[in-house]
Enzyme design. Sequence first.
Site, PDB file in Angstrom:
ATOM      1  N   GLU A   1       0.824  -1.220   0.000  1.00  0.00           N
ATOM      2  CA  GLU A   1       0.000   0.000   0.000  1.00  0.00           C
ATOM      3  C   GLU A   1       0.857   1.269   0.000  1.00  0.00           C
ATOM      4  O   GLU A   1       0.552   2.258   0.651  1.00  0.00           O
ATOM      5  CB  GLU A   1      -0.977  -0.020   1.184  1.00  0.00           C
ATOM      6  CG  GLU A   1      -1.908  -1.222   1.148  1.00  0.00           C
ATOM      7  CD  GLU A   1      -2.977  -1.215   2.228  1.00  0.00           C
ATOM      8  OE1 GLU A   1      -3.166  -0.173   2.883  1.00  0.00           O
ATOM      9  OE2 GLU A   1      -3.646  -2.260   2.404  1.00  0.00           O
TER      10      GLU A   1
ATOM     11  N   GLU B   1      -5.300  -8.725   0.571  1.00  0.00           N
ATOM     12  CA  GLU B   1      -5.984  -8.492   1.848  1.00  0.00           C
ATOM     13  C   GLU B   1      -7.454  -8.251   1.541  1.00  0.00           C
ATOM     14  O   GLU B   1      -7.789  -7.390   0.724  1.00  0.00           O
ATOM     15  CB  GLU B   1      -5.396  -7.294   2.589  1.00  0.00           C
ATOM     16  CG  GLU B   1      -3.974  -7.490   3.059  1.00  0.00           C
ATOM     17  CD  GLU B   1      -3.477  -6.321   3.906  1.00  0.00           C
ATOM     18  OE1 GLU B   1      -4.273  -5.783   4.712  1.00  0.00           O
ATOM     19  OE2 GLU B   1      -2.299  -5.947   3.762  1.00  0.00           O
TER      20      GLU B   1
END
Length: 319
Positions: free
Chosen positions: A156, A260
């Site tokens: 991220e 995720e």
Amino acid sequence: MKTLKQKALAATAMVLLLAGASVPMSQAQNAGGMAGNAVQSIMDKRPVVHPGGLTFGAYDPHGDFAEQKDLGIEGLFLPWEDVDLESLRAADGYALARNRTLLITIEPWSWDVNWRLTANQLRMKVLNGDYDVNMRTIAAIIGQMKSPVIVRWGQEMEDTSGRFSWAGWDPQSYLTAYHRMMDIVRKEAPQAKIMWSPKGLPNLKNYYPGDDYADYIGLSVFGLEGYDERAYGAPRTVPESVKQGYDLVQGYGKPVWIAEFGYEGGDNYLRSWMQDATVKRPEFPRLEAVVYFNDKEVHPWPYDLGRPNWRVVREPAVN
């Protein structure tokens, strides 16, 4: 530099928990993520695994998927200091016995929040090579593993919210650091694959490391009904939530995973996400796998929603 500390962990890698800042209990309790007066009676919200669908995996510190036969990926989160690295060998045995691929997310910070550096301090030390030995030590153990392994580092990275110390760096600094770390993995664990894993935001293209540094692309996709209502005006479906990130990365021609994944909300919202989680859709031809994050959120969500509990097995409410 600070050496790799040894901290006590349980025997299996299922307890390699994410380390995060604590939040007040009152805030943690306000984390249902439901909209309005939605009914919440489902006590086991695990995804339906469809034959011929996406490969299903989980980060599973509670062991809810320990004996699930159709789970093909075991997800781990590992800070690169303040952790007992011998637990990686236990993780290898655990995954090997269950015929699962290991997806190891290496987070470039300390397990202990008191030892964490600022974003700029971390950036300078990584670029100066101060953490090469940390990565080399981890990669050397990965190189000895018998299970198939995918390494995911510094996820991220395009997120500028301040959640991660390595996220929001200028693209060149991140790319230099990422290439440096993956070069170490390639040398010490040549059998391992590597995953570049943005969050799925529009600026991710500035952080693409090049085709030679991404065997897989990972995305993060979470569904929280209360957030959907506030941010989008209505609950979103799995395809709606996947689309933005997928559309941004499909052009790279790499296999895409949802590295995720989690959801929380009322029963109707949950049934939709449970049913659709592993469906293979023609509009996402490169999407191959989804890995459930089976734990409570580490960071508070916007709109005072607290920390959603993504765990599939709910505990009975205490009166």
